[in-house]
Motif scaffolding. Structure first.
Motif, PDB file in Angstrom:
ATOM      1  N   LYS A 128       0.810  -1.226   0.000  1.00 22.57           N
ATOM      2  CA  LYS A 128       0.000   0.000   0.000  1.00 22.57           C
ATOM      3  C   LYS A 128       0.842   1.274   0.000  1.00 22.57           C
ATOM      4  CE  LYS A 128      -0.716   0.023   5.015  1.00 22.57           C
ATOM      5  NZ  LYS A 128       0.387   0.893   5.284  1.00 22.57           N
ATOM      6  N   ASP A 129       2.104   1.161   0.396  1.00 20.83           N
ATOM      7  CA  ASP A 129       2.970   2.334   0.451  1.00 20.83           C
ATOM      8  C   ASP A 129       3.705   2.619  -0.861  1.00 20.83           C
ATOM      9  OD1 ASP A 129       2.329   2.846   3.130  1.00 20.83           O
ATOM     10  OD2 ASP A 129       3.842   1.418   3.819  1.00 20.83           O
ATOM     11  N   VAL A 130       3.632   1.695  -1.811  1.00 23.53           N
ATOM     12  CA  VAL A 130       4.331   1.869  -3.090  1.00 23.53           C
ATOM     13  C   VAL A 130       3.448   2.684  -4.032  1.00 23.53           C
ATOM     14  CG1 VAL A 130       5.261   0.652  -5.107  1.00 23.53           C
ATOM     15  CG2 VAL A 130       5.674  -0.240  -2.811  1.00 23.53           C
ATOM     16  N   ASP A 131       4.057   3.653  -4.719  1.00 29.18           N
ATOM     17  CA  ASP A 131       3.295   4.510  -5.632  1.00 29.18           C
ATOM     18  C   ASP A 131       2.949   3.773  -6.935  1.00 29.18           C
ATOM     19  OD1 ASP A 131       5.654   4.494  -7.131  1.00 29.18           O
ATOM     20  OD2 ASP A 131       6.244   6.491  -6.507  1.00 29.18           O
ATOM     21  N   ALA A 132       2.043   4.385  -7.697  1.00 26.57           N
ATOM     22  CA  ALA A 132       1.529   3.768  -8.926  1.00 26.57           C
ATOM     23  C   ALA A 132       2.621   3.509  -9.956  1.00 26.57           C
ATOM     24  CB  ALA A 132       0.427   4.646  -9.525  1.00 26.57           C
ATOM     25  N   LEU A 133       3.579   4.411 -10.071  1.00 28.62           N
ATOM     26  CA  LEU A 133       4.670   4.238 -11.029  1.00 28.62           C
ATOM     27  C   LEU A 133       5.405   2.925 -10.794  1.00 28.62           C
ATOM     28  CD1 LEU A 133       6.784   5.334 -13.165  1.00 28.62           C
ATOM     29  CD2 LEU A 133       8.024   6.191 -11.171  1.00 28.62           C
ATOM     30  N   HIS A 134       5.774   2.667  -9.556  1.00 31.15           N
ATOM     31  CA  HIS A 134       6.543   1.472  -9.239  1.00 31.15           C
ATOM     32  C   HIS A 134       5.676   0.215  -9.281  1.00 31.15           C
ATOM     33  CE1 HIS A 134       9.268   4.652  -7.810  1.00 31.15           C
ATOM     34  NE2 HIS A 134      10.141   3.848  -8.385  1.00 31.15           N
ATOM     35  N   LYS A 135       4.403   0.348  -8.965  1.00 27.00           N
ATOM     36  CA  LYS A 135       3.492  -0.791  -9.120  1.00 27.00           C
ATOM     37  C   LYS A 135       3.368  -1.159 -10.596  1.00 27.00           C
ATOM     38  CE  LYS A 135       0.863  -0.192  -4.912  1.00 27.00           C
ATOM     39  NZ  LYS A 135      -0.428  -0.161  -4.252  1.00 27.00           N
ATOM     40  N   ASP A 136       3.258  -0.145 -11.462  1.00 28.84           N
ATOM     41  CA  ASP A 136       3.205  -0.404 -12.905  1.00 28.84           C
ATOM     42  C   ASP A 136       4.501  -1.034 -13.403  1.00 28.84           C
ATOM     43  OD1 ASP A 136       0.638   0.603 -13.027  1.00 28.84           O
ATOM     44  OD2 ASP A 136       1.162   2.366 -14.226  1.00 28.84           O
ATOM     45  N   MET A 137       5.626  -0.580 -12.873  1.00 26.52           N
ATOM     46  CA  MET A 137       6.915  -1.166 -13.252  1.00 26.52           C
ATOM     47  C   MET A 137       6.946  -2.647 -12.884  1.00 26.52           C
ATOM     48  SD  MET A 137      10.715  -0.404 -11.723  1.00 26.52           S
ATOM     49  CE  MET A 137      10.196  -1.111 -10.169  1.00 26.52           C
ATOM     50  N   ALA A 138       6.493  -2.965 -11.682  1.00 25.38           N
ATOM     51  CA  ALA A 138       6.463  -4.365 -11.245  1.00 25.38           C
ATOM     52  C   ALA A 138       5.523  -5.178 -12.132  1.00 25.38           C
ATOM     53  CB  ALA A 138       6.041  -4.449  -9.780  1.00 25.38           C
ATOM     54  N   SER A 139       4.396  -4.594 -12.495  1.00 21.80           N
ATOM     55  CA  SER A 139       3.456  -5.285 -13.391  1.00 21.80           C
ATOM     56  C   SER A 139       4.092  -5.550 -14.747  1.00 21.80           C
ATOM     57  CB  SER A 139       2.177  -4.462 -13.583  1.00 21.80           C
ATOM     58  OG  SER A 139       1.434  -4.429 -12.403  1.00 21.80           O
ATOM     59  N   PHE A 140       4.795  -4.555 -15.278  1.00 24.36           N
ATOM     60  CA  PHE A 140       5.430  -4.716 -16.586  1.00 24.36           C
ATOM     61  C   PHE A 140       6.448  -5.863 -16.540  1.00 24.36           C
ATOM     62  CE2 PHE A 140       8.597  -3.789 -19.833  1.00 24.36           C
ATOM     63  CZ  PHE A 140       7.777  -3.695 -20.954  1.00 24.36           C
ATOM     64  N   PHE A 141       7.299  -5.877 -15.520  1.00 29.90           N
ATOM     65  CA  PHE A 141       8.288  -6.949 -15.407  1.00 29.90           C
ATOM     66  C   PHE A 141       7.614  -8.304 -15.205  1.00 29.90           C
ATOM     67  CE2 PHE A 141      11.468  -3.628 -13.723  1.00 29.90           C
ATOM     68  CZ  PHE A 141      11.886  -3.328 -15.005  1.00 29.90           C
ATOM     69  N   GLU A 142       6.521  -8.304 -14.443  1.00 29.64           N
ATOM     70  CA  GLU A 142       5.766  -9.537 -14.243  1.00 29.64           C
ATOM     71  C   GLU A 142       5.243 -10.058 -15.588  1.00 29.64           C
ATOM     72  OE1 GLU A 142       2.168 -11.053 -11.345  1.00 29.64           O
ATOM     73  OE2 GLU A 142       2.042  -9.025 -12.151  1.00 29.64           O
ATOM     74  N   GLY A 143       4.717  -9.163 -16.401  1.00 29.08           N
ATOM     75  CA  GLY A 143       4.225  -9.555 -17.714  1.00 29.08           C
ATOM     76  C   GLY A 143       5.321 -10.132 -18.587  1.00 29.08           C
ATOM     77  N   GLN A 144       6.499  -9.523 -18.524  1.00 32.86           N
ATOM     78  CA  GLN A 144       7.617 -10.035 -19.324  1.00 32.86           C
ATOM     79  C   GLN A 144       8.007 -11.456 -18.894  1.00 32.86           C
ATOM     80  OE1 GLN A 144      10.483  -6.739 -18.886  1.00 32.86           O
ATOM     81  NE2 GLN A 144      10.403  -6.608 -21.119  1.00 32.86           N
ATOM     82  N   ILE A 145       8.007 -11.706 -17.609  1.00 25.86           N
ATOM     83  CA  ILE A 145       8.332 -13.049 -17.117  1.00 25.86           C
ATOM     84  C   ILE A 145       7.256 -14.043 -17.558  1.00 25.86           C
ATOM     85  CG2 ILE A 145       8.560 -14.491 -15.047  1.00 25.86           C
ATOM     86  CD1 ILE A 145       9.815 -11.971 -13.684  1.00 25.86           C
TER      87      ILE A 145
END
Length: 127
Positions: free
Chosen positions: A35-52
């Protein structure tokens, strides 16, 4: 949240290097659900997750990249590029061209990304 998030990124990076995608996905999920992570970094994690997930679960990867296709996400155009590559890999030339055209028509993107999209459009239309 900064050091905690960086820790998750480092652990995900190490897991990928060891070909342990399960652990990498767990670490990226921890970033996305913090909950403390901002949207930018959540999107970054999502993008990397998608690549994997492109290696093992195309449907889930497509869902993730599609969720990043919104004007608020700084990973929008990169997600469109992944979706276009996936469509191309699956033999859906029409869908791939449409996605590459959306990229090429985006106003604010790097010249390299626009050039890649335009090159793929030309190549796909020539086939």
């Amino acid at each position: 949240f900064g050091y905690r998030m960086l820790g998750h990124i480092q652990l995900a990076k190490l897991a990928i290097a060891e070909n342990n995608n399960e652990v990498a996905l767990k670490e990226l999920h921890a970033i996305k659900t913090d909950k403390d992570v901002d949207a930018l970094h959540k999107d970054m994690a999502s993008f990397f997750e998608g690549q994997i997930l492109m290696q093992t679960d195309y449907a889930k990867a497509k869902t993730i990249f599609t969720s990043l296709d919104n004007v608020q996400s700084p990973f929008r155009v990169s997600a469109l590029e992944m979706l276009a590559m996936m469509a191309e890999t699956q033999g859906s030339k029409t869908e791939a061209v449409a996605l590459y055209e959306r990229i090429a028509e985006t106003k604010i993107i790097s010249p390299n990304m626009r050039g890649r999209a335009q090159a793929r459009i030309r190549l796909l239309k020539a086939k």
